[in-house]
Design an enzyme around this catalytic site. Structure first.
Site, PDB file in Angstrom:
ATOM      1  N   ASN A   1       2.614  48.838 148.669  1.00  0.00           N
ATOM      2  CA  ASN A   1       2.064  48.121 149.814  1.00  0.00           C
ATOM      3  C   ASN A   1       2.540  48.573 151.195  1.00  0.00           C
ATOM      4  O   ASN A   1       1.934  48.192 152.191  1.00  0.00           O
ATOM      5  CB  ASN A   1       2.385  46.626 149.683  1.00  0.00           C
ATOM      6  CG  ASN A   1       1.799  46.040 148.427  1.00  0.00           C
ATOM      7  OD1 ASN A   1       0.596  46.070 148.227  1.00  0.00           O
ATOM      8  ND2 ASN A   1       2.649  45.525 147.565  1.00  0.00           N
ATOM      9  N   TYR A   2       3.615  49.336 151.256  1.00  0.00           N
ATOM     10  CA  TYR A   2       4.186  49.646 152.567  1.00  0.00           C
ATOM     11  C   TYR A   2       4.290  51.125 152.902  1.00  0.00           C
ATOM     12  O   TYR A   2       4.415  51.490 154.057  1.00  0.00           O
ATOM     13  CB  TYR A   2       5.571  49.009 152.703  1.00  0.00           C
ATOM     14  CG  TYR A   2       5.503  47.514 152.845  1.00  0.00           C
ATOM     15  CD1 TYR A   2       5.144  46.942 154.064  1.00  0.00           C
ATOM     16  CD2 TYR A   2       5.767  46.676 151.774  1.00  0.00           C
ATOM     17  CE1 TYR A   2       5.059  45.568 154.200  1.00  0.00           C
ATOM     18  CE2 TYR A   2       5.677  45.295 151.908  1.00  0.00           C
ATOM     19  CZ  TYR A   2       5.328  44.751 153.128  1.00  0.00           C
ATOM     20  OH  TYR A   2       5.231  43.398 153.269  1.00  0.00           O
ATOM     21  N   LEU A   3       4.307  51.961 151.864  1.00  0.00           N
ATOM     22  CA  LEU A   3       4.558  53.376 152.124  1.00  0.00           C
ATOM     23  C   LEU A   3       3.258  54.153 152.178  1.00  0.00           C
ATOM     24  O   LEU A   3       2.519  54.194 151.188  1.00  0.00           O
ATOM     25  CB  LEU A   3       5.466  53.933 151.031  1.00  0.00           C
ATOM     26  CG  LEU A   3       6.808  53.206 150.939  1.00  0.00           C
ATOM     27  CD1 LEU A   3       7.633  53.743 149.789  1.00  0.00           C
ATOM     28  CD2 LEU A   3       7.567  53.332 152.253  1.00  0.00           C
TER      29      LEU A   3
END
Length: 553
Positions: free
Chosen positions: A510-512
């Site tokens: 979800n973030y990278l």
DNA sequence: AATTGGACTTAGAAAAAGCGGA
DNA sequence: TCCGCTTTTTCTAAGTCCAATT
């Protein structure tokens, strides 16, 4: 872009799959009340089985869980049952529980053919209901099965834990599809609540659940075009933040000195969101959910100020429960101005008062919108996570390093920043011991192999024939092979130890920005399969296609 | 300006599947 | 081939954020 709110032109699907109907227990499985056998009505029995299935779980010992369960269970009882069953502690579900355990065991012991039959049936269901057509593409649906009835399990100290999650019927369901599609028929004898044709939204099916009264949706898989594009957009927004983040940082540092309290609070909160990757922190309705907070909803009781601590000046000690009631604990040295501001914000307040009483997420996000189009609090998490991965990969990867360990360490730095934790696996200690004994065994094996090589060398020196030379060669190779295996095991042990309480998957998913990972793989000649499993490769197909070795976040 | 409803992303636990060694 | 462990997949709760409503 004015057409951006239109999500599709054509949408066709088969509707949801409902939970299987309740199957009453066999006659010989008994429920006891106050030591006496009691035959329950079907409805009461069904709810009782939900509790029986959770009997080994800690939940069923919690007072709130028991109270909520009992209250909702009683609603399902007949008047006679209601008058008899007045005390949950007098209910004995152990026989029912044993029956379910035996069933689980029996399922494990099924023959290959029986297992295959179930697998085939699941596949058939997936084939029929697991896909839809959206604008000329066949797309996988994420969750085409309706959630079965059961007992609500909240996270943390949830006031509604144990409440009955009711069975969803076709009459609860709203179908969304295009007018010119084949509209899915409701099950025989039933009707849909509504069929609508709203192409401004991406969901196919929705219903309202009875615990919080919120809407649940059936949506597409992350591999779908519609989710992939959104994901790509998210990272592009974060990359735009990269271009103006210095300016924004200078701005909020200036605002620490503002005459307006509101501006100071906003600036300190933003500093936390940026530096510590805190979530925005929307207000929550008291008593409806577990008591958790994010940045804007921090209370005075969640921080402690230390003018000096362990040789550092101006330390803020954070201790609060965040999303999913995961504890955030951190001691952070901050700038003097931030520290002084915090002292000011806390003046004359009770522990349960809001730290940022002049601030909420909507004020903060409105301000962020002025600083950059599309900027919201969560973009900082995405930005800081991705930039940290890129920096860490640069720092940690070199010719000699184990590439996978380096990658995992970079990933781990991000997971720590975002406070992605997991309960240490129940078998952690044991599995660590197993691994250690494997390493010890491998070391011995290596010593043996080395001894053998040595004697083969000595032998070859004396005999000087082809056969003994060959023997030396093969022994050399054996030593090398074992060395490699040992190295691999040791890397694995380090990696696992460092990962004990840290969950890498959330940040990875979800973030990278996946393009950072794809570029890194290309640069170091690592197959993408080593970094992303099948599901992840499907989700990040857009990045795998797109990113070259020189991609810079 | 505050509140509510709605749609979507993010999250860890639990179940299921896969896999390597006895 | 079975067993025990690891990895993957499934499940659904819990957030964020925007827009409509009061």
């Amino acid at each position: 872009c004015f057409s951006s709110s239109i999500k599709w032109k054509f949408l066709e699907h088969k509707g949801p799959v409902f939970a299987p109907p309740y199957e009453p227990l066999p006659e010989n499985v008994k429920f006891y009340y106050d030591g006496k056998v009691m035959k329950l009505s079907t409805k009461a029995e069904e709810v009782a089985t939900f509790f029986a299935k959770m009997l080994d779980h800690e939940y069923t010992t919690k007072e709130i869980f028991r109270k909520n369960f009992f209250k909702d269970w009683r609603k399902e009882m007949t008047p006679e049952e209601k008058s008899t069953i007045t005390n949950l502690s007098k209910c004995d579900f152990t026989h029912m529980s044993q029956y379910f355990k035996a069933q689980t065991e029996a399922r494990k012991q099924m023959s290959k053919e029986e297992k295959q039959k179930i697998k085939d049936e699941n596949e058939r269901l997936l084939k029929e209901y697991g896909y839809c057509v959206m604008d000329n593409h066949k797309e996988r649906i994420a969750n085409f099965k309706i959630e079965p009835p059961g007992l609500f399990r909240g996270r943390g100290n949830h006031p509604k834990m144990g409440m009955l999650k009711r069975r969803i019927m076709p009459e609860d369901i709203i179908i969304n599809c295009s007018k010119d599609s084949k509209i899915p028929p409701p099950p025989p004898g039933h009707k849909w609540k509504e069929v609508r044709h709203d192409n401004k939204v991406t969901w196919l099916v929705s219903w309202t659940e009875n615990i919080q009264g919120s809407i649940k949706y059936i949506m597409l898989n992350p591999s779908s075009r519609i989710k992939g594009e959104k994901d790509w957009q998210k990272y592009e927004t974060a990359r735009r933040l990269k271009k103006c983040v210095d300016k924004i940082r200078n701005q909020y540092r200036e605002d620490w000195k503002s005459k307006e309290m509101k501006v100071r609070q906003r600036a300190v909160a933003l500093y936390f969101i940026d530096k510590l990757a805190l979530r925005a922190g929307n207000e929550k309705e008291e008593g409806e959910t577990a008591d958790t907070v994010g940045c804007c909803s921090l209370r005075v009781e969640h921080i402690k100020l230390h003018p000096e601590l362990d040789g550092q000046e101006y330390v803020v000690e954070f201790d609060f429960l965040g999303k999913d009631s995961i504890r955030y604990y951190n001691k952070v040295p901050v700038e003097k101005r931030v520290f002084k501001n915090l002292q000011l914000f806390m003046e004359n307040k009770q522990p349960e008062d809001d730290l940022f009483d002049r601030l909420n997420t909507s004020i903060l996000n409105k301000h962020l919108q002025d600083l950059m189009e599309g900027l919201t609090a969560k973009v900082f998490r995405t930005y800081n996570a991705s930039i940290t991965l890129q920096q860490q990969l640069k720092e940690l990867t070199n010719r000699k390093s184990s590439k996978i360990l380096s990658y995992n360490r970079a990933n781990r730095a991000v997971a720590i920043l975002c406070n992605h934790q997991r309960a240490p696996p129940k078998t952690f200690e044991k599995s660590m011991m197993n691994l250690q004994s494997k390493i010890d065994a491998k070391k011995e094996q290596l010593a043996d192999a080395r001894r053998e090589l040595k004697s083969a060398k000595a032998d070859a020196k004396v005999r000087r024939d082809e056969k003994s030379k060959k023997s030396v060669e093969s022994k050399k190779k054996a030593v090398q092979r074992i060395e490699e295996q040992l190295m691999k095991l040791e890397v694995q042990a380090t990696d696992r130890e460092e990962n004990k309480q840290i969950a890498l998957s959330t940040s990875k998913l979800n973030y990278l920005d996946p393009r950072i990972s794809v570029a890194w793989c290309k640069k170091w000649g690592i197959p993408i399969e080593k970094i992303y499993n099948k599901t992840q490769r499907e989700k990040f197909a857009w990045a795998i296609d797109m990113a070259e070795e020189d991609f810079e976040f």
